[in-house]
Enzyme design. Structure first.
Site, PDB file in Angstrom:
ATOM      1  CG  ASP A  35      -8.450  -1.380   7.997  1.00 33.04           C
ATOM      2  OD1 ASP A  35      -7.744  -0.730   7.214  1.00 33.04           O
ATOM      3  OD2 ASP A  35      -8.917  -2.496   7.708  1.00 33.04           O
ATOM      4  CB  ALA A  36     -11.227   1.579  13.478  1.00 35.71           C
ATOM      5  CG  ASP A  39      -6.131  -1.503  13.794  1.00 30.98           C
ATOM      6  OD1 ASP A  39      -5.582  -2.510  13.330  1.00 30.98           O
ATOM      7  OD2 ASP A  39      -6.126  -0.388  13.220  1.00 30.98           O
ATOM      8  CB  SER A  84       3.067  -7.087  10.260  1.00 27.57           C
ATOM      9  OG  SER A  84       2.156  -6.036  10.339  1.00 27.57           O
ATOM     10  CD  GLU A 116       9.205   4.407   2.503  1.00 29.78           C
ATOM     11  OE1 GLU A 116       8.635   3.821   1.559  1.00 29.78           O
ATOM     12  OE2 GLU A 116      10.092   3.888   3.198  1.00 29.78           O
ATOM     13  CE  LYS A 118       0.302   0.232   7.496  1.00 32.71           C
ATOM     14  NZ  LYS A 118      -0.855  -0.273   6.744  1.00 32.71           N
ATOM     15  CE  LYS A 293       9.764   1.086   5.669  1.00 32.65           C
ATOM     16  NZ  LYS A 293       9.906   0.669   4.260  1.00 32.65           N
ATOM     17  CE  LYS A 317      -3.356   1.795  10.231  1.00 31.43           C
ATOM     18  NZ  LYS A 317      -3.821   0.520  10.811  1.00 31.43           N
ATOM     19  CB  CYS A 411     -42.117  15.493  -3.646  1.00 32.95           C
ATOM     20  SG  CYS A 411     -40.989  16.736  -2.970  1.00 32.95           S
TER      21      CYS A 411
END
Length: 783
Positions: A35-36, A39, A84, A116, A118, A293, A317, A411
């Site tokens: 998402d970043a 954006d 949006s 609220e 998100k 809001k 955000k 190992c």
């Protein structure tokens, strides 16, 4: 960018990229970037269009929400657009939003905000007519969405009919369909078990689930709905503010977020953002920010909308929990249990406000599932204190010199072999073993990554019971390089111990005496002390009782170990691998050289003498098409393994009801040198151990309770339950922790509770303490 031509070219490129990412996100459910990153692209385009208004086009991503709806569903026109929200990324952004609100409201004295979380899911619209759900739709591009009614009806917390009364004749409720974290983990675990594709995160899982063409699949997914607003309303009225509307919606049977709050200032918004940010990782669901809001509907109406979003709401955000970076290398770490875990070395990147340079890759199966290679660009996800993990590869950015990640054979710490764990499945009385996903170093006793934990376990009360050696003392011994394996404990001197913090002459002498006192352990204690993976006290006792000597235990083939009750393929593999490792063999030899004398029974346990029948032996070879009934007939017909190996086609045809597939399998199995020699090796060891069907049977008079399951509950006065358990086990009983229909007897002392009640319900015999004492006395066991 200062000139219009360059700006126009960049804007065109940005629109193309954003449209492609929208398509992958909304239509394919396969996002390629976090998402970043999205954006950043979107904000760059918006800045260009604000700087050069002539660049704005009607089809620009800044002028619409999301992407085109999938053609797989019928379309729904939203009479009230589903717009949006603008985003805030800093306190200053939120203060600017509040300032703009107050300026536009002019004379209004006060502004309340509804806060609220998100939710990170899929926005949907629910249409109720006369209180009955008639349609569910996705947001789509804000004007046109997809009709997903059949799928919406499967979401269990969405009422098909509203509760209570007083709702408008037509009510459109808007909210988010999402997947709680616990449900997401269960869904992915099930997918891994089935070998199917897993989801990258709960958001993708929710979107993919709601857009299934087969609603029966959606019904199996753990989806939830949370309401956050409304759209179309006819034939009735709603309250005059956002907060009371949501409370009313809750009264009508729809879920709203319990974290919702009403505040009276922008500082209240900031305080709420801080509080929810701290709670974020403990919530049962993912959130990526807070929505604020304006509460009053008249004020909302006065503020109005811009082309893409309402002026009366904003999403603040959280710092991105996903970022994109380069995987530069992969190293393997060894944990205290010997698990060898791949760790990604990354080009440092800030994720959620923390610089991340390492991330877990879990195991080799996860590397294969991701298809990740060294040099790839990868998406990293971080949630609170959870170790960052690689969740996706950006294949479009894979370089030509990307390298595959090799599976380690030794190992990286001690050089012992690395083996995969085993997964054992039983079906229709048969057991199959396959490779698990975890790599493990088998050199437990000498691997420096495991040695502290190995020694702490070795000296514990139920193992070698060396008093005075706690975790801190063991850590000092290892850190001072006085002890490199359990064997070194038996070479310690008082001066060695005096060098440790917290020890004086007396305590050091007491510790050496305690070590000396432990030099003659019972076989079961010693086997348990070795710390063999998956071998607890009960399995150690079983091995000691069954085989009677450490030599037989260490030599036992996995297939022979599996003849013991409650020892499956995975445990048998771990036991065999442990004793097969050269490093572990050396430590056991050093223990003996340093004066440890294991007290062995010497002989095979009486109940295991001649315990393996020829039919059972044939069945456990797992020859295709040879079931247990066929194994019984083959055992009767041939009597010995050699005769079965030498049997030709005609000989096998004489066996009653043995079909041609079974005959072909038998012939192929024994004609193959590897499988034939393996079967002969197993038989030879069964004969050597006295478990073979031709071995002499031993008297079981000394084990009158062999094969019986007993349960102890309540308080005993004569001796502890642990001592009582040891007495019963000495007579051959298995002492279990729970009562079932297979329980032979329950010993109940004062305070017995649910176990006694269940025994009475199942009509299992019950003895009190005196009854137990009488039983032990009859068999020569004294308290």
């Amino acid at each position: 960018m200062t000139d219009f031509t360059d700006a126009a070219a960049r804007a065109t490129e940005l629109r193309k990229q954003i449209d492609q990412h929208n398509y992958r996100y909304y239509v394919l459910d396969e996002p390629a970037i976090p998402d970043a990153e999205y954006d950043r692209l979107f904000n760059e385009l918006r800045s260009l269009e604000e700087q050069y208004p002539d660049l704005v086009t009607s089809d620009s991503p800044t002028q619409r929400v999301g992407s085109q709806p999938s053609p797989s569903f019928s379309q729904v026109q939203h009479e009230v657009p589903m717009l949006s929200l603008a985003n805030a990324f800093s306190d200053d952004d939120l203060h600017d939003f509040d300032r703009r609100v107050r300026q536009r409201l002019e004379g209004d004295a006060g502004v309340e905000y509804v806060c609220e979380p998100k939710l990170d899911g899929l926005a949907v619209s629910l249409l109720y007519e006369d209180g009955v759900l008639v349609r569910g739709a996705t947001r789509g591009d804000g004007t046109t969405g997809e009709d997903v009614t059949s799928n919406i009806r499967t979401v269990r917390n969405i009422p098909l009919k509203l509760q209570g009364s007083g709702w408008p004749a037509v009510l459109e409720v808007r909210g988010e369909v999402y997947m709680p974290r616990a449900g997401f983990e269960q869904l992915n675990e099930r997918a891994r078990d089935e070998g199917s594709k897993t989801f990258a995160n709960p958001r993708n899982a929710a979107a993919g689930s709601l857009r299934q063409l087969d609603s029966r699949i959606t019904a199996q997914r753990p989806l939830e709905f949370c309401a956050y607003g409304y759209g179309r309303v006819e034939g009735g009225e709603l309250p005059d503010n956002q907060h009371e509307i949501l409370l009313k919606v809750r009264d009508w049977g729809l879920k709203i977020n319990t974290e919702m709050r009403l505040v009276d200032s922008v500082q209240g918004c900031l305080d709420y953002y801080q509080i929810l940010g701290e709670k974020r990782d403990s919530l049962a669901y993912d959130i990526d920010g807070i929505v604020f809001k304006v509460n009053n509907l008249d004020q909302q109406q006065a503020l109005g909308f811009v082309a893409r979003s309402p002026r009366w709401a904003i999403a603040f955000k959280f710092p991105a929990q996903e970022e994109i970076t380069e995987l530069q290398d992969v190293e393997f770490r060894v944990g205290r249990t010997g698990a060898v875990t791949p760790v990604a070395r990354l080009r440092p990147v800030s994720v959620g406000g923390v610089t991340v340079s390492n991330a877990t890759l879990h195991n080799m199966d996860e590397i294969e599932r991701l298809g990740v290679m060294i040099g790839d660009s990868v998406i990293i996800r971080r949630a609170g204190d959870v170790i960052p993990q690689v969740v996706q590869v950006v294949l479009e950015r894979r370089p030509d010199d990307a390298r595959s990640i090799p599976v380690p054979q030794q190992c990286p710490v001690c050089g012992s072999d690395v083996e995969r764990t085993r997964i054992v499945k039983r079906s229709k009385g048969r057991e199959t073993s396959t490779e698990g996903s975890i790599l493990r170093c088998v050199g437990r006793l000498t691997c420096q990554a495991q040695v502290k934990q190995a020694i702490i376990h070795f000296v514990s009360r139920r193992a070698m019971d060396i008093d005075g050696l706690g975790e801190k003392s063991v850590e000092q011994l290892v850190d001072h390089q006085l002890v490199h394996s359990p064997a070194d404990l038996f070479r310690l001197t008082v001066p060695d111990v005096l060098a440790l913090e917290g020890f004086a002459e007396l305590s050091a002498s007491n510790l050496i005496e305690s070590i000396d006192a432990s030099r003659r352990p019972a076989l079961a204690r010693f086997v348990y002390a070795l710390g063999i993976p998956d071998v607890g006290e009960e399995t150690a006792k079983l091995l000691a009782r069954a085989f009677g000597s450490l030599e037989r235990i260490s030599q036992a083939l996995p297939e022979v170990l599996e003849y013991l009750p409650d020892v499956g393929g995975e445990v048998a593999h771990e036991i065999h691998a442990f004793f097969d490792d050269l490093h572990n063999q050396q430590v056991i030899q050093q223990l003996r050289a340093n004066g440890v004398e294991v007290q062995e029974e010497g002989s095979l346990g009486a109940e295991f003498a001649a315990s393996v029948s020829f039919a059972d032996f044939i069945a456990r070879l797992e020859i295709p098409h040879v079931a247990r009934t066929s194994a019984d007939r083959l055992a009767t017909a041939f009597g010995s393994l050699q005769q079965l190996i030498e049997a030709d086609w005609l000989d096998l045809k004489q066996v009653d009801r043995l079909n041609e597939k079974a005959i072909k399998s038998l012939r192929g199995y024994f004609q193959a040198e590897q499988s034939r020699q393996r079967a002969q090796a197993i038989e030879a060891q069964l004969r050597e151990f006295g478990m073979h069907w031709e071995s002499p049977r031993a008297s079981t008079d000394s084990l009158p309770l062999a094969g019986q399951s007993w349960v102890l509950t309540g308080t005993l006065e004569t001796f502890s339950r642990e001592v009582a358990k040891a007495h019963l086990e000495s007579l051959g009983a298995k002492v279990a922790g729970s009562v079932s229909a297979k329980t032979h007897c329950v010993v109940a002392g004062p305070g017995a509770g649910s176990k006694l009640a269940k025994a009475e319900q199942l009509k299992v015999p019950v003895l009190d303490e005196q009854g137990l004492l009488d039983l032990l006395g009859r068999h020569g066991v004294t308290s």
